[in-house]
Scaffold this motif. Structure first.
Motif, short mmCIF file in Angstrom:
data_model
loop_
_atom_site.label_atom_id
_atom_site.label_comp_id
_atom_site.label_asym_id
_atom_site.label_seq_id
_atom_site.Cartn_x
_atom_site.Cartn_y
_atom_site.Cartn_z
N ASP A 181 41.11 35.41 8.25
CA ASP A 181 40.96 35.34 9.70
C ASP A 181 41.73 34.11 10.18
O ASP A 181 41.48 33.00 9.72
N TRP A 220 39.28 31.32 11.50
CA TRP A 220 38.06 30.89 10.79
C TRP A 220 38.24 29.47 10.27
O TRP A 220 39.23 29.14 9.61
N SER A 267 41.38 25.45 10.75
CA SER A 267 41.35 26.90 10.67
C SER A 267 42.37 27.37 9.64
O SER A 267 43.27 26.62 9.24
N THR A 290 42.17 39.23 12.37
CA THR A 290 40.82 38.90 12.81
C THR A 290 39.83 39.93 12.25
O THR A 290 40.17 41.10 12.07
N PRO A 304 31.72 38.24 5.68
CA PRO A 304 32.22 36.89 5.93
C PRO A 304 32.53 36.17 4.63
O PRO A 304 32.14 36.60 3.55
N ARG A 318 37.85 30.78 1.63
CA ARG A 318 38.15 30.97 3.04
C ARG A 318 38.31 32.45 3.41
O ARG A 318 38.45 32.77 4.59
N HIS A 369 37.70 36.38 4.20
CA HIS A 369 36.80 37.47 4.52
C HIS A 369 37.05 38.60 3.51
O HIS A 369 38.00 38.55 2.73
#
Length: 259
Positions: free
Chosen positions: A141, A144, A160, A224, A239, A245, A247
């Protein structure tokens, strides 16, 4: 000299958790883009080497994987990839090993291919899955940001995913305007974004239009979670779990085919 030999570990713990600690014993496992099979190095790994398959676009990794894990199965996939196999054949189908898999896992596959190729390859992976099987594929993402104490110290805590990658590029290209690139990204309703080489940021492409005449150095994509769910409505979007990191897209055959 060997190229594209991964040193990453921790994949088994990640996938085991994202899949809900399933029974791995006796199950056929495809580690798509599994490189040299580092997933097997986890002392808690319950994948049996004789039931393990790695299919990867790095010829050197496949050769080294066979040496390190002689009981496993390693298949070279000579498909074009901008960063990892620029001399490969564009659109080459995934080789069929004659086995149907109970689990398909893929660490950081979707972070190195475009959106159109993602939809193509996930459908082809579904064809290699057995009834009742599941796939788990990681993705990043762009926005994130890990909470304090989550990620490894060398992975820029507090940034991020997109900021971290842009800042890493600036280490080799000091003139790169990271704030301007981030501002451009924030001004766009991001769904899918591709970072090519040092600073070419391509926002929301169906296909990023990469061609053989561009210097082939680095290529990373972000998506995303909301958009990944739109692309695969029957899948579960999980998640990240520490210290990673990424997803995770978790789906059965139908979920990967999107129909």
């Amino acid at each position: 000299m060997a190229t594209w030999i991964s040193t990453r570990t921790g994949q088994f713990a990640y996938f085991d958790r994202q899949l809900g600690h399933p029974g791995w014993t006796g199950k056929q496992v495809l580690d798509f883009a599994g490189n040299v099979g580092n997933i097997l190095l986890d002392p808690n790994c319950r994948i049996e080497p004789e039931n393990y398959w790695s299919i990867d676009v790095s010829r050197d990794a496949i050769c080294e994987g066979r040496r390190r894990h002689p009981a496993g199965h390693f298949l070279f996939y000579d498909r074009y990839n901008f960063e990892y196999n620029p001399a490969g054949t564009p659109g080459l189908p995934i080789p069929d090993p004659g086995v149907r898999f109970d689990f398909v896992v893929g660490w950081s596959i979707l972070t190195h291919i475009g959106k159109a190729e993602t939809l193509e390859l996930t459908a082809r992976l579904a064809d290699l899955m057995s009834t009742g099987s599941r796939a788990a594929l990681t993705f990043l993402d762009p926005w994130w940001t890990p909470p304090p104490g989550w990620v490894r110290d060398n992975e820029s805590p507090g940034m991020s995913n997109l900021s971290w990658r842009l800042e890493a590029r600036r280490e080799t290209k000091p003139e790169m305007d990271v704030p301007a690139l981030l501002a451009r990204a924030r001004d766009t309703e991001l769904t899918w974004v591709t970072l090519v080489n040092d600073d070419e940021l391509i926002l929301d492409p169906d296909d990023d239009g990469l061609s053989q005449d561009k210097p082939q150095r680095a290529y990373i994509t972000f998506c995303t979670p909301e958009y990944m769910q739109r692309l695969f409505p029957a899948a579960r979007i999980m998640p990240p779990v520490p210290p990673e990191r990424h997803h995770c897209l978790v789906a059965d055959q139908a979920g990967l085919r999107r129909s």
